[in-house]
Structures are given as C-alpha cells and as structure tokens.
Design a protein around this motif. Structure first.
Motif, PDB file in Angstrom:
ATOM      1  N   VAL A 452       6.488  -6.305  -3.649  1.00  0.00           N
ATOM      2  CA  VAL A 452       6.840  -5.778  -4.883  1.00  0.00           C
ATOM      3  C   VAL A 452       5.969  -4.588  -5.180  1.00  0.00           C
ATOM      4  O   VAL A 452       5.057  -4.380  -5.222  1.00  0.00           O
ATOM      5  CB  VAL A 452       6.591  -7.080  -5.954  1.00  0.00           C
ATOM      6  CG1 VAL A 452       6.878  -6.265  -7.658  1.00  0.00           C
ATOM      7  CG2 VAL A 452       7.472  -8.077  -5.791  1.00  0.00           C
ATOM      8  N   ASN A 453       7.009  -3.592  -5.641  1.00  0.00           N
ATOM      9  CA  ASN A 453       6.234  -2.192  -6.139  1.00  0.00           C
ATOM     10  C   ASN A 453       6.929  -1.707  -7.465  1.00  0.00           C
ATOM     11  O   ASN A 453       8.005  -1.050  -7.515  1.00  0.00           O
ATOM     12  CB  ASN A 453       6.798  -1.141  -5.010  1.00  0.00           C
ATOM     13  CG  ASN A 453       5.815  -0.083  -5.236  1.00  0.00           C
ATOM     14  OD1 ASN A 453       5.310   0.096  -6.261  1.00  0.00           O
ATOM     15  ND2 ASN A 453       6.076   1.016  -4.462  1.00  0.00           N
ATOM     16  N   PRO A 454       6.117  -2.095  -8.573  1.00  0.00           N
ATOM     17  CA  PRO A 454       6.585  -1.773  -9.723  1.00  0.00           C
ATOM     18  C   PRO A 454       6.309   0.042 -10.072  1.00  0.00           C
ATOM     19  O   PRO A 454       6.697   0.417 -11.127  1.00  0.00           O
ATOM     20  CB  PRO A 454       5.729  -2.478 -10.776  1.00  0.00           C
ATOM     21  CG  PRO A 454       4.975  -3.605 -10.169  1.00  0.00           C
ATOM     22  CD  PRO A 454       5.020  -2.845  -8.676  1.00  0.00           C
ATOM     23  N   GLY A 455       5.848   0.476  -9.076  1.00  0.00           N
ATOM     24  CA  GLY A 455       5.514   1.858  -9.392  1.00  0.00           C
ATOM     25  C   GLY A 455       4.081   2.159  -9.287  1.00  0.00           C
ATOM     26  O   GLY A 455       3.256   1.359  -9.357  1.00  0.00           O
ATOM     27  N   PRO A 457       0.807   2.839 -10.816  1.00  0.00           N
ATOM     28  CA  PRO A 457       0.123   2.319 -11.901  1.00  0.00           C
ATOM     29  C   PRO A 457      -0.416   3.283 -13.123  1.00  0.00           C
ATOM     30  O   PRO A 457      -0.603   2.868 -14.138  1.00  0.00           O
ATOM     31  CB  PRO A 457      -0.728   1.150 -11.597  1.00  0.00           C
ATOM     32  CG  PRO A 457      -1.085   1.744 -10.203  1.00  0.00           C
ATOM     33  CD  PRO A 457       0.037   2.327  -9.612  1.00  0.00           C
ATOM     34  N   ARG A 458      -0.617   4.586 -12.660  1.00  0.00           N
ATOM     35  CA  ARG A 458      -1.163   5.284 -13.326  1.00  0.00           C
ATOM     36  C   ARG A 458      -0.031   6.133 -14.153  1.00  0.00           C
ATOM     37  O   ARG A 458      -0.568   7.085 -15.275  1.00  0.00           O
ATOM     38  CB  ARG A 458      -1.914   6.642 -12.619  1.00  0.00           C
ATOM     39  CG  ARG A 458      -3.048   6.177 -11.790  1.00  0.00           C
ATOM     40  CD  ARG A 458      -3.395   7.005 -10.414  1.00  0.00           C
ATOM     41  NE  ARG A 458      -2.426   7.212  -9.534  1.00  0.00           N
ATOM     42  CZ  ARG A 458      -2.730   7.906  -8.444  1.00  0.00           C
ATOM     43  NH1 ARG A 458      -3.732   8.521  -8.345  1.00  0.00           N
ATOM     44  NH2 ARG A 458      -1.527   7.895  -7.482  1.00  0.00           N
ATOM     45  N   ASN A 459       1.077   5.981 -14.038  1.00  0.00           N
ATOM     46  CA  ASN A 459       2.249   6.514 -14.746  1.00  0.00           C
ATOM     47  C   ASN A 459       2.661   5.433 -15.912  1.00  0.00           C
ATOM     48  O   ASN A 459       2.926   4.204 -15.553  1.00  0.00           O
ATOM     49  CB  ASN A 459       3.538   6.820 -13.886  1.00  0.00           C
ATOM     50  CG  ASN A 459       4.738   7.211 -14.653  1.00  0.00           C
ATOM     51  OD1 ASN A 459       4.593   7.413 -15.993  1.00  0.00           O
ATOM     52  ND2 ASN A 459       5.329   7.708 -13.738  1.00  0.00           N
ATOM     53  N   SER A 460       2.438   5.830 -17.162  1.00  0.00           N
ATOM     54  CA  SER A 460       2.671   4.787 -18.194  1.00  0.00           C
ATOM     55  C   SER A 460       4.028   4.209 -18.275  1.00  0.00           C
ATOM     56  O   SER A 460       4.577   3.313 -18.732  1.00  0.00           O
ATOM     57  CB  SER A 460       2.283   5.437 -19.549  1.00  0.00           C
ATOM     58  OG  SER A 460       3.018   6.658 -19.682  1.00  0.00           O
ATOM     59  N   ALA A 461       4.829   5.180 -17.778  1.00  0.00           N
ATOM     60  CA  ALA A 461       6.366   4.545 -17.926  1.00  0.00           C
ATOM     61  C   ALA A 461       6.462   3.534 -16.852  1.00  0.00           C
ATOM     62  O   ALA A 461       7.615   2.719 -17.086  1.00  0.00           O
ATOM     63  CB  ALA A 461       7.320   6.022 -17.293  1.00  0.00           C
ATOM     64  N   ASN A 462       5.581   3.176 -16.020  1.00  0.00           N
ATOM     65  CA  ASN A 462       5.792   2.078 -15.328  1.00  0.00           C
ATOM     66  C   ASN A 462       5.101   0.751 -15.616  1.00  0.00           C
ATOM     67  O   ASN A 462       5.041  -0.479 -15.202  1.00  0.00           O
ATOM     68  CB  ASN A 462       5.108   2.211 -13.698  1.00  0.00           C
ATOM     69  CG  ASN A 462       5.944   3.426 -13.097  1.00  0.00           C
ATOM     70  OD1 ASN A 462       7.332   3.304 -13.248  1.00  0.00           O
ATOM     71  ND2 ASN A 462       5.420   4.021 -12.129  1.00  0.00           N
ATOM     72  N   TRP A 463       4.235   0.826 -16.781  1.00  0.00           N
ATOM     73  CA  TRP A 463       3.414  -0.250 -17.216  1.00  0.00           C
ATOM     74  C   TRP A 463       4.179  -1.480 -17.760  1.00  0.00           C
ATOM     75  O   TRP A 463       3.938  -2.617 -17.322  1.00  0.00           O
ATOM     76  CB  TRP A 463       2.584   0.289 -18.421  1.00  0.00           C
ATOM     77  CG  TRP A 463       1.549   1.268 -17.943  1.00  0.00           C
ATOM     78  CD1 TRP A 463       1.290   1.508 -16.759  1.00  0.00           C
ATOM     79  CD2 TRP A 463       0.686   2.140 -18.838  1.00  0.00           C
ATOM     80  NE1 TRP A 463      -0.036   2.551 -16.651  1.00  0.00           N
ATOM     81  CE2 TRP A 463      -0.301   2.659 -17.980  1.00  0.00           C
ATOM     82  CE3 TRP A 463       0.506   2.152 -20.094  1.00  0.00           C
ATOM     83  CZ2 TRP A 463      -1.133   3.637 -18.488  1.00  0.00           C
ATOM     84  CZ3 TRP A 463      -0.763   2.839 -20.791  1.00  0.00           C
ATOM     85  CH2 TRP A 463      -1.373   3.641 -19.832  1.00  0.00           C
ATOM     86  N   ALA A 487      -2.724  -5.481   0.911  1.00  0.00           N
ATOM     87  CA  ALA A 487      -3.019  -4.204   1.397  1.00  0.00           C
ATOM     88  C   ALA A 487      -1.557  -3.428   1.756  1.00  0.00           C
ATOM     89  O   ALA A 487      -1.610  -2.328   1.408  1.00  0.00           O
ATOM     90  CB  ALA A 487      -3.790  -4.437   2.832  1.00  0.00           C
ATOM     91  N   SER A 488      -0.498  -4.150   1.917  1.00  0.00           N
ATOM     92  CA  SER A 488       0.776  -3.519   2.236  1.00  0.00           C
ATOM     93  C   SER A 488       1.573  -3.279   0.850  1.00  0.00           C
ATOM     94  O   SER A 488       2.399  -2.371   0.832  1.00  0.00           O
ATOM     95  CB  SER A 488       1.803  -4.556   2.808  1.00  0.00           C
ATOM     96  OG  SER A 488       1.860  -5.796   2.114  1.00  0.00           O
ATOM     97  N   GLY A 489       1.035  -3.633  -0.157  1.00  0.00           N
ATOM     98  CA  GLY A 489       1.718  -3.336  -1.542  1.00  0.00           C
ATOM     99  C   GLY A 489       0.662  -2.475  -2.085  1.00  0.00           C
ATOM    100  O   GLY A 489      -0.363  -1.797  -1.716  1.00  0.00           O
ATOM    101  N   PRO A 490       1.101  -1.901  -3.455  1.00  0.00           N
ATOM    102  CA  PRO A 490       0.700  -0.901  -4.187  1.00  0.00           C
ATOM    103  C   PRO A 490      -0.635  -1.469  -4.912  1.00  0.00           C
ATOM    104  O   PRO A 490      -0.605  -2.452  -4.901  1.00  0.00           O
ATOM    105  CB  PRO A 490       1.617  -0.471  -5.321  1.00  0.00           C
ATOM    106  CG  PRO A 490       2.306  -1.713  -5.428  1.00  0.00           C
ATOM    107  CD  PRO A 490       2.388  -2.323  -4.117  1.00  0.00           C
ATOM    108  N   ALA A 491      -1.674  -0.589  -5.146  1.00  0.00           N
ATOM    109  CA  ALA A 491      -2.958  -1.008  -5.917  1.00  0.00           C
ATOM    110  C   ALA A 491      -2.434  -1.533  -7.202  1.00  0.00           C
ATOM    111  O   ALA A 491      -1.761  -0.947  -8.010  1.00  0.00           O
ATOM    112  CB  ALA A 491      -3.991  -0.100  -5.801  1.00  0.00           C
ATOM    113  N   MET A 492      -3.044  -2.754  -7.563  1.00  0.00           N
ATOM    114  CA  MET A 492      -2.804  -3.129  -8.945  1.00  0.00           C
ATOM    115  C   MET A 492      -3.639  -2.547  -9.889  1.00  0.00           C
ATOM    116  O   MET A 492      -4.771  -1.800  -9.512  1.00  0.00           O
ATOM    117  CB  MET A 492      -3.037  -4.681  -9.152  1.00  0.00           C
ATOM    118  CG  MET A 492      -2.144  -5.523  -8.200  1.00  0.00           C
ATOM    119  SD  MET A 492      -2.599  -7.442  -8.350  1.00  0.00           S
ATOM    120  CE  MET A 492      -4.362  -7.511  -7.709  1.00  0.00           C
TER     121      MET A 492
END
Length: 496
Positions: A452-455, A457-463, A487-492
């Motif tokens: 799962v990759n919500p985008g 996390p530094r971009n507030s539009a993805n929060w 590891a295969s996913g984005p940093a939380m």
C-alpha cells in the motif's frame, strides 16, 4: 339517529367497549351539570310545568361518539372502545405506581439504571409526534449498542400517551402472527387461538381507525418480514434492527456507541463505589459499547473484583471476561452474541465471514473497502479462510453485497466506502480463529499492506489517505507474532 334501549344494550355488550355508562342532567338554559339536589328540585318543577324539559345525557368513556335522540333523551355512544385521548406529555413518566399502564400492555420490566440517550429519545418523540410516515421509526445499529433498551425506555417514558402498547419479538418472522393473535385477544377482537391470518386482518383493521397505540417490533432482520403486519392509521410503530435498509417503510435512527460522559454515567449509576476516573478507564477499555459496559457493571457488582483487576483480566482473558456478568434484558453476553452472529453470517455468506475475519486483524477504525480488496487480491487462493472472498473480489456487486451482509448481522458498521468492527468484537473473533488460520491471515495481511502506498507523507495532500491506512498498518504489526519490516513500501510518517 333514533335508538331503542335494546339497541343501546347491544352496543354496550360489544367486546372491549368499556362504555361504563353514567348519567347527568343539565339545565338547557345554562348548559351546566346539575347537582343531585338541583336535579330533585328540577324534577318537581318540571312536573309543575314551570321549566322546559331537561335534556338527559348518557356519557360514555371513549371517543368517536354518535348521538341518539328520542323522547327528550340524548344518548352518546362510544364506538371506539378505547379511552378518550389525554394530553400528550413530553416529560419522563412519573415513578411506578403514580402513572397507570395503558389498558393493553405486555412490556417487560423497565431498566431502572438506564442512562444517557436523551438526544435519541427526544428525536424519536419529535418524529413520532409529527405524524405521517414519521410515525414509523426504525432504530438500527451494531449488536450490543442498546437498541432494545432505547425503545423500551421510550415506551415507559411516554406510556401515559397510549392506550395500547404491545411488544413483538420479530427475530423469527414465523412467530409474529402468534404475538399478533395475543394482541387481538387482549383487544377483545379475537378469540383465544385464532388463526394468524385472521389476527393480521382483525388487529390491523382495529388499530387502523384508532389513535393512541404503539407497536414495537424488536430485532427485525429485514423490511420484507414486517411489511404486511404494519397497521395503517395514526398510531406509532418502533422497529429495532441490525440492518439499515428501512427507507421504504420507516424513517431511520442510527444508534452509535455511547458518548464517554454517558458511558461513565451508566457505570456510576450501577456501581455505588466506583469513581468517575475509574469508570472512565473502564469505558475506554470497553470502547463505550453499552452491552459491554452493562456486563462489566453486573460482574463487578456481583464479584466484588477491583476495577484494576478487572481491567487486567480484560486485557489478558478478553473473551472469558466478555462472557461474564450478562445483565438483565440481554439474551446473550457480548462474547456469545458475537459467536452466534458470526456463525449465522458464515452459514448465509462465506465471503462475508472472510471479510469479517480479515477485519478482526485490522484496527477498530474505519477500514477502507479498497484496503479489503487489496488484501484479498494478494491472498493465496488456496487459503481456505480467504478463498470465498478472493473468488468474488473482482466482482464489485457481489463483493459489496458480502460487505453489507456483515453490517446486516450487526457485526460491523458499514458506511460508504468503509467498514468498522468494534475492538471487542474483533477480540472475540480472533479468539475463535484457530492459530494456524490466524497465522495465515496475518501473513496475508502483512504482505498486502506492504504494497500500500498512500503517497509521499511529506505532502499534506496525502495525509487523509495516510490517516485511513496508518492505524491498520500499526494494528497488523501489533497482532503479528513475527513482524515484517515494510522495506518494500514507503516510509511511514512520523506520529509527531
């Protein structure tokens, strides 16, 4: 209309007429009732021919009056058989003994420790009082949220406004007719043992031309089970159900978890020595679910266990604790009810049970249905616990039908695009799943969530997307005996 005294006697003999005829004499010049002394004087005066004839009125209890005039006598006959309307009251009924029950009544005893729900009770009263389609209200919500207790309290608070209040247990549709027959017998329109088809017709006809009645259909599964039993007319109907699809025949009121202050009130009313702080902690542990709160209060009062020991036991032996202290008015403990409903769900829809089992290992927060799809799509098709769902996961209509079924059985709250399972229900379900299957489900969930990759996390539009997914990522880690790194996913994102 002219009437003989024999016709009057015939009307008086009708079942449930309760005419209780009484007579007064009035002076036609003042329209005021005459006292016994003045009646005697008037009679003598009439005989002397000094006064015009005195009209005699026969008053009856009831409404729907028809006048009968003849030989100087006017008779008012009740055709309804029910007492005359009294002014409605929006206030809670006085204590037992000060306010009589309706003439026809079959409710079980009131819960004297009922707490909260003032907003919901006021909303029901306002809607029912407005008439029309609003006079049929369906209260729905997850299992254990207090639907039955709410409508029972409503009936007691407003019993002075009704002449007929009748409770019908509707979980088994085939037994509604028998209870309608009992109502017809109490109304005096049916003989004992009358056929349910006749009961349906007679009772509906009787209530359809009258006011001041309340029928309660408790725990109805679906509208089709009830439609033919609903009377016409201007009485009131309350329905309780785990399902929400009542829009065609009723307005709906969703009953949610108790607000925290009402959960604390419930505990402090039932437990004399508990502090507000202790009550708040227990309410937090139990997720503000009314059945669980009532069970906790019942068990603590009976056992004398300290609140600290109870909370520790709840954490270590959740299912065992949730099977103790069943309060009066609930047919099953929370643990037993969850197990029974899950079993019934599996018998009806195996894919729906697979959805429920997946949700048991996620967070007790709204779960996006897209996340359920992702997990099922990554599942091993040979995994028995997931196979029924995996087979329909790419068929949106069938998939949503199975998700909706979980809500219809009161095991989750299903809303547009999400499904939420209460934490205590999750705990019971996890306990019922064997360790091998549980390990397979955890592995499946971990693998799927890792993709799962919500985008960024530094971009507030993805929060907002992160806020929907993050609780379930954390829950998967918490429930897993072996935690995989993502590891295969984005940093939380950081929690700060």
């Amino acid at each position: 209309m002219w009437c003989s005294m024999s016709a009057l006697r015939t009307a008086h003999s009708r079942p449930f007429s309760a005419m209780a005829v009484r007579s007064t004499r009035s002076d036609p010049r003042t329209s005021a009732p005459m006292t016994e002394a003045s009646q005697g004087h008037s009679s003598a005066a009439e005989q002397a021919g000094n006064l015009p004839p005195v009209t005699q009125r026969v008053h009856t209890e009831g409404h729907g009056m028809s006048a009968v005039v003849g030989a100087g006598v006017q008779v008012n006959i009740s055709t309804s058989g029910l007492p005359a309307p009294r002014p409605a009251s929006n206030q809670a009924a006085p204590p037992a003994g000060e306010d009589p029950r309706p003439q026809v009544w079959n409710l079980r005893p009131r819960d004297r420790s009922f707490a909260g729900r003032s907003a919901e009770l006021a909303e029901l009263r306002a809607r029912l009082s407005s008439g029309g389609v609003a006079a049929v209200q369906a209260v729905y919500g997850i299992g254990g949220v207090g639907k039955t207790q709410l409508v029972l309290e409503y009936a007691y608070r407003h019993r002075a406004d009704y002449d007929v209040v009748w409770w019908i247990s509707a979980e088994q549709p085939g037994l509604i007719g028998e209870q309608f027959s009992a109502l017809g017998t109490s109304l005096g329109v049916l003989d004992v043992g009358a056929d349910s088809t006749i009961a349906q017709s007679k009772v509906r006809d009787f209530l359809g031309i009258r006011e001041r009645w309340l029928l309660i259909f408790d725990n109805v599964e679906k509208p089709e089970d009830l439609r033919r039993w609903l009377p016409d007319g201007v009485g009131h109907v309350l329905i309780t159900s785990r399902g929400r699809n009542w829009g065609e025949i009723a307005q709906t009121v969703e009953l949610n978890l108790l607000p925290r202050h009402e959960a604390v009130e419930l505990l402090t009313l039932r437990l004399v020595n508990i502090s507000a702080v202790e009550a708040d902690r227990i309410a937090e542990d139990l997720g503000d679910l009314p059945l669980a709160l009532a069970q906790a209060a019942s068990y603590l009062a009976e056992s004398g266990m300290s609140t600290a020991d109870y909370r520790q036991s709840l954490n270590e032996e959740t299912v065992g604790v949730l099977d103790e202290g069943r309060p009066a008015g609930y047919p099953h403990s929370l643990a037993a009810a969850t197990i029974l409903n899950a079993s019934a769900l599996g018998a009806r829809d195996t894919a729906a049970l697979a959805v429920l089992h997946l949700c048991a290992f996620l967070a007790p927060e709204p779960i996006p249905t897209d996340l359920v799809v992702t997990i099922a799509a990554h599942a091993d098709r040979h995994l028995d616990a997931i196979t029924p769902l995996a087979q329909i996961i790419d068929k949106p209509f069938q998939r949503q039908r199975s998700i909706s079924a979980v809500g219809a059985f009161g095991l989750a709250r299903v809303e547009l695009g999400t499904i939420t399972v209460h934490r205590l229900v999750q705990a019971v379900l996890r306990d019922q799943i064997g360790p091998v299957v549980a390990a397979e489900l955890r592995t499946c969930i971990e693998a799927a969530l890792g993709t799962v990759n919500p985008g960024d996390p530094r971009n507030s539009a993805n929060w907002p997307r992160w806020s929907m997914v993050l609780p379930h990522l954390l829950a998967a880690n918490r429930h897993a005996p072996r935690t995989r790194a993502y590891a295969s996913g984005p940093a939380m994102p950081s929690s700060t």
